[in-house]
Design a protein around this motif. Sequence first.
Motif, PDB file in Angstrom:
ATOM      1  N   LYS A 124      49.600  29.760 -78.649  1.00  0.00           N
ATOM      2  CA  LYS A 124      49.709  30.514 -79.950  1.00  0.00           C
ATOM      3  C   LYS A 124      48.132  31.118 -80.330  1.00  0.00           C
ATOM      4  CE  LYS A 124      51.295  30.370 -84.767  1.00  0.00           C
ATOM      5  NZ  LYS A 124      52.185  31.701 -84.409  1.00  0.00           N
ATOM      6  N   ARG A 125      48.148  32.338 -80.646  1.00  0.00           N
ATOM      7  CA  ARG A 125      46.664  32.816 -81.002  1.00  0.00           C
ATOM      8  C   ARG A 125      46.756  32.528 -82.376  1.00  0.00           C
ATOM      9  NH1 ARG A 125      46.096  38.566 -79.154  1.00  0.00           N
ATOM     10  NH2 ARG A 125      45.348  37.474 -77.181  1.00  0.00           N
ATOM     11  N   LEU A 126      45.368  31.665 -82.570  1.00  0.00           N
ATOM     12  CA  LEU A 126      45.123  31.443 -83.865  1.00  0.00           C
ATOM     13  C   LEU A 126      44.203  32.478 -84.581  1.00  0.00           C
ATOM     14  CD1 LEU A 126      43.359  27.949 -82.923  1.00  0.00           C
ATOM     15  CD2 LEU A 126      45.538  28.343 -84.122  1.00  0.00           C
ATOM     16  N   PRO A 127      44.510  32.137 -86.050  1.00  0.00           N
ATOM     17  CA  PRO A 127      43.732  33.321 -87.084  1.00  0.00           C
ATOM     18  C   PRO A 127      42.288  32.745 -87.082  1.00  0.00           C
ATOM     19  CG  PRO A 127      44.996  31.767 -88.291  1.00  0.00           C
ATOM     20  CD  PRO A 127      45.381  31.620 -86.738  1.00  0.00           C
ATOM     21  N   ILE A 128      41.321  33.727 -87.426  1.00  0.00           N
ATOM     22  CA  ILE A 128      40.066  33.344 -87.759  1.00  0.00           C
ATOM     23  C   ILE A 128      39.942  32.830 -89.075  1.00  0.00           C
ATOM     24  CG2 ILE A 128      37.545  34.141 -87.807  1.00  0.00           C
ATOM     25  CD1 ILE A 128      38.498  36.588 -86.033  1.00  0.00           C
ATOM     26  N   LEU A 139      26.762  38.807 -90.301  1.00  0.00           N
ATOM     27  CA  LEU A 139      26.092  39.237 -89.146  1.00  0.00           C
ATOM     28  C   LEU A 139      26.039  40.858 -88.661  1.00  0.00           C
ATOM     29  CD1 LEU A 139      26.822  36.173 -86.981  1.00  0.00           C
ATOM     30  CD2 LEU A 139      24.587  36.766 -88.198  1.00  0.00           C
ATOM     31  N   CYS A 140      27.394  41.230 -89.250  1.00  0.00           N
ATOM     32  CA  CYS A 140      27.497  42.846 -89.139  1.00  0.00           C
ATOM     33  C   CYS A 140      26.583  43.355 -90.013  1.00  0.00           C
ATOM     34  CB  CYS A 140      28.891  43.166 -89.397  1.00  0.00           C
ATOM     35  SG  CYS A 140      30.042  42.467 -88.103  1.00  0.00           S
ATOM     36  N   CYS A 232      40.630  56.945 -75.617  1.00  0.00           N
ATOM     37  CA  CYS A 232      40.023  55.615 -76.232  1.00  0.00           C
ATOM     38  C   CYS A 232      39.966  54.601 -75.249  1.00  0.00           C
ATOM     39  CB  CYS A 232      41.104  55.314 -77.298  1.00  0.00           C
ATOM     40  SG  CYS A 232      40.288  53.917 -78.471  1.00  0.00           S
ATOM     41  N   LYS A 233      38.674  54.014 -75.476  1.00  0.00           N
ATOM     42  CA  LYS A 233      38.290  52.837 -74.392  1.00  0.00           C
ATOM     43  C   LYS A 233      38.368  51.477 -75.190  1.00  0.00           C
ATOM     44  CE  LYS A 233      35.013  55.991 -71.831  1.00  0.00           C
ATOM     45  NZ  LYS A 233      33.474  55.973 -71.599  1.00  0.00           N
ATOM     46  N   ALA A 234      39.558  51.353 -75.698  1.00  0.00           N
ATOM     47  CA  ALA A 234      39.735  49.916 -76.334  1.00  0.00           C
ATOM     48  C   ALA A 234      39.629  48.748 -75.409  1.00  0.00           C
ATOM     49  CB  ALA A 234      41.120  50.010 -76.822  1.00  0.00           C
ATOM     50  N   ASP A 235      39.893  48.970 -74.192  1.00  0.00           N
ATOM     51  CA  ASP A 235      39.533  47.684 -73.294  1.00  0.00           C
ATOM     52  C   ASP A 235      38.182  47.520 -73.382  1.00  0.00           C
ATOM     53  OD1 ASP A 235      42.176  47.231 -72.856  1.00  0.00           O
ATOM     54  OD2 ASP A 235      42.124  48.535 -71.091  1.00  0.00           O
ATOM     55  N   HIS A 236      37.166  48.470 -73.203  1.00  0.00           N
ATOM     56  CA  HIS A 236      35.983  48.404 -73.007  1.00  0.00           C
ATOM     57  C   HIS A 236      35.365  47.689 -74.405  1.00  0.00           C
ATOM     58  CE1 HIS A 236      36.532  51.207 -69.560  1.00  0.00           C
ATOM     59  NE2 HIS A 236      35.665  50.855 -69.336  1.00  0.00           N
ATOM     60  N   ALA A 237      35.817  48.293 -75.384  1.00  0.00           N
ATOM     61  CA  ALA A 237      35.414  47.716 -76.638  1.00  0.00           C
ATOM     62  C   ALA A 237      35.888  46.338 -76.927  1.00  0.00           C
ATOM     63  CB  ALA A 237      36.182  48.658 -78.024  1.00  0.00           C
ATOM     64  N   SER A 238      36.980  45.886 -76.422  1.00  0.00           N
ATOM     65  CA  SER A 238      37.314  44.585 -76.629  1.00  0.00           C
ATOM     66  C   SER A 238      36.459  43.575 -75.964  1.00  0.00           C
ATOM     67  CB  SER A 238      38.770  44.245 -75.982  1.00  0.00           C
ATOM     68  OG  SER A 238      39.126  43.073 -76.006  1.00  0.00           O
ATOM     69  N   ASN A 239      35.927  43.944 -74.831  1.00  0.00           N
ATOM     70  CA  ASN A 239      34.860  43.106 -74.204  1.00  0.00           C
ATOM     71  C   ASN A 239      33.726  42.801 -74.871  1.00  0.00           C
ATOM     72  OD1 ASN A 239      36.926  42.788 -71.859  1.00  0.00           O
ATOM     73  ND2 ASN A 239      36.248  44.435 -70.688  1.00  0.00           N
ATOM     74  N   ALA A 240      33.182  43.799 -75.119  1.00  0.00           N
ATOM     75  CA  ALA A 240      31.977  43.904 -75.879  1.00  0.00           C
ATOM     76  C   ALA A 240      31.862  43.189 -77.253  1.00  0.00           C
ATOM     77  CB  ALA A 240      31.504  45.368 -76.218  1.00  0.00           C
ATOM     78  N   LEU A 241      33.186  43.586 -78.018  1.00  0.00           N
ATOM     79  CA  LEU A 241      33.215  42.917 -79.343  1.00  0.00           C
ATOM     80  C   LEU A 241      33.538  41.373 -79.339  1.00  0.00           C
ATOM     81  CD1 LEU A 241      33.498  45.725 -80.042  1.00  0.00           C
ATOM     82  CD2 LEU A 241      35.173  45.211 -81.523  1.00  0.00           C
ATOM     83  N   ASN A 242      34.253  40.891 -78.330  1.00  0.00           N
ATOM     84  CA  ASN A 242      34.754  39.416 -78.160  1.00  0.00           C
ATOM     85  C   ASN A 242      33.543  38.943 -77.721  1.00  0.00           C
ATOM     86  OD1 ASN A 242      37.467  39.393 -78.943  1.00  0.00           O
ATOM     87  ND2 ASN A 242      37.853  40.236 -76.994  1.00  0.00           N
ATOM     88  N   LYS A 243      32.661  39.210 -76.724  1.00  0.00           N
ATOM     89  CA  LYS A 243      31.408  38.604 -76.225  1.00  0.00           C
ATOM     90  C   LYS A 243      30.543  38.396 -77.487  1.00  0.00           C
ATOM     91  CE  LYS A 243      27.830  39.167 -72.884  1.00  0.00           C
ATOM     92  NZ  LYS A 243      27.230  39.995 -71.817  1.00  0.00           N
ATOM     93  N   SER A 248      30.346  33.144 -82.938  1.00  0.00           N
ATOM     94  CA  SER A 248      30.576  32.444 -84.357  1.00  0.00           C
ATOM     95  C   SER A 248      31.944  32.361 -84.895  1.00  0.00           C
ATOM     96  CB  SER A 248      30.285  33.942 -85.019  1.00  0.00           C
ATOM     97  OG  SER A 248      28.807  34.392 -84.591  1.00  0.00           O
ATOM     98  N   VAL A 249      32.883  32.259 -83.974  1.00  0.00           N
ATOM     99  CA  VAL A 249      34.273  32.075 -84.356  1.00  0.00           C
ATOM    100  C   VAL A 249      34.870  30.787 -83.794  1.00  0.00           C
ATOM    101  CG1 VAL A 249      34.541  34.593 -85.225  1.00  0.00           C
ATOM    102  CG2 VAL A 249      35.250  33.583 -82.827  1.00  0.00           C
ATOM    103  N   LEU A 250      35.884  30.385 -84.496  1.00  0.00           N
ATOM    104  CA  LEU A 250      36.745  29.106 -83.760  1.00  0.00           C
ATOM    105  C   LEU A 250      36.818  29.547 -82.218  1.00  0.00           C
ATOM    106  CD1 LEU A 250      38.032  26.510 -84.672  1.00  0.00           C
ATOM    107  CD2 LEU A 250      40.251  27.736 -85.075  1.00  0.00           C
TER     108      LEU A 250
END
Length: 310
Positions: A124-128, A139-140, A232-243, A248-250
Amino acid sequence: MVACNRTHGVERPVKKSSITIEDALSEYLRHKGQGKGDRFKRYADRSVGYLVKFAGRKGLTDYTRADANTLRDALIDRGLVASSIKRNFEVVRAVFNVAANERGLDITNPFSQVIFTAAPKGHKRLPIPLGDILKVQRLCYEKDDDIRWLIALLSDTGMRLAEGAGLAKEDVFINAEIPFVRICERPWRPLKTTSSEREVPLVGAALWAAQRAYEQSPDEFLFPRYCSHKGCKADHASNALNKWMRPSVLRGCVIHSFRHSFRDRLRKVECPSEVIDNLGGWRPMSVGSRYGVGYPLAQKVKWMTLMLDE
């Protein structure tokens, strides 16, 4: 050549089709893929690719329930969880149905009503946690660039990544009495469901992020690094944002976890479920919730402001 299909004890001939599963995929993409973007095509290609790899390349009418079970078992062996296997079967089933309807084939879809109980359920995916959300937002603010603006925008709106990354500047109403974004179907970014179309107030870090992105974008897109008329390159964005977020997150939390957190944060201030569904673009649970014009921005922003104060 004909095969027999038995209905109510009566055998009736069904014409064999020379259409292959790849032909059926082309038919499916021609009818259903218009305006859906590259991601839709890639997912369809991958799902049908699994079928060909594990059950063989056949004519549409040659596939059987045994082939469906073979595909299911092979995907389990590859380590896919039940939800992913079901999504692959949804695509294969739809490809089969569209082609059969277009060719006038009166046959039973062998990929329907497959049993998935043996497939692993997955995690199950956890909330942050809120503390981590606030840390990421700080940090943003410090980094203050387009990647961080996109993260901050998602953190206080609960938008899907593709919805945020695919925004045009004309979808953003910074100077309105209640600042908001309008999420709607675009040629470069389709919406997941019809209920995804909505207006979401901008509050907290999301308001700051939208203002910064709007001011700094050199063209008509809010995040031109990830969006253009080509898609829209959402997959590319996902990799960069998650990395960037990972330290910083659980552990186990990803960019999509903001949507889980968003729903929990609104629940905590006792926001009505209908309002939550509307804000997040979730499909409404009741028929009654689809009546009327819905909730005005003033009501939505009230609950989102309460969410920030928690």
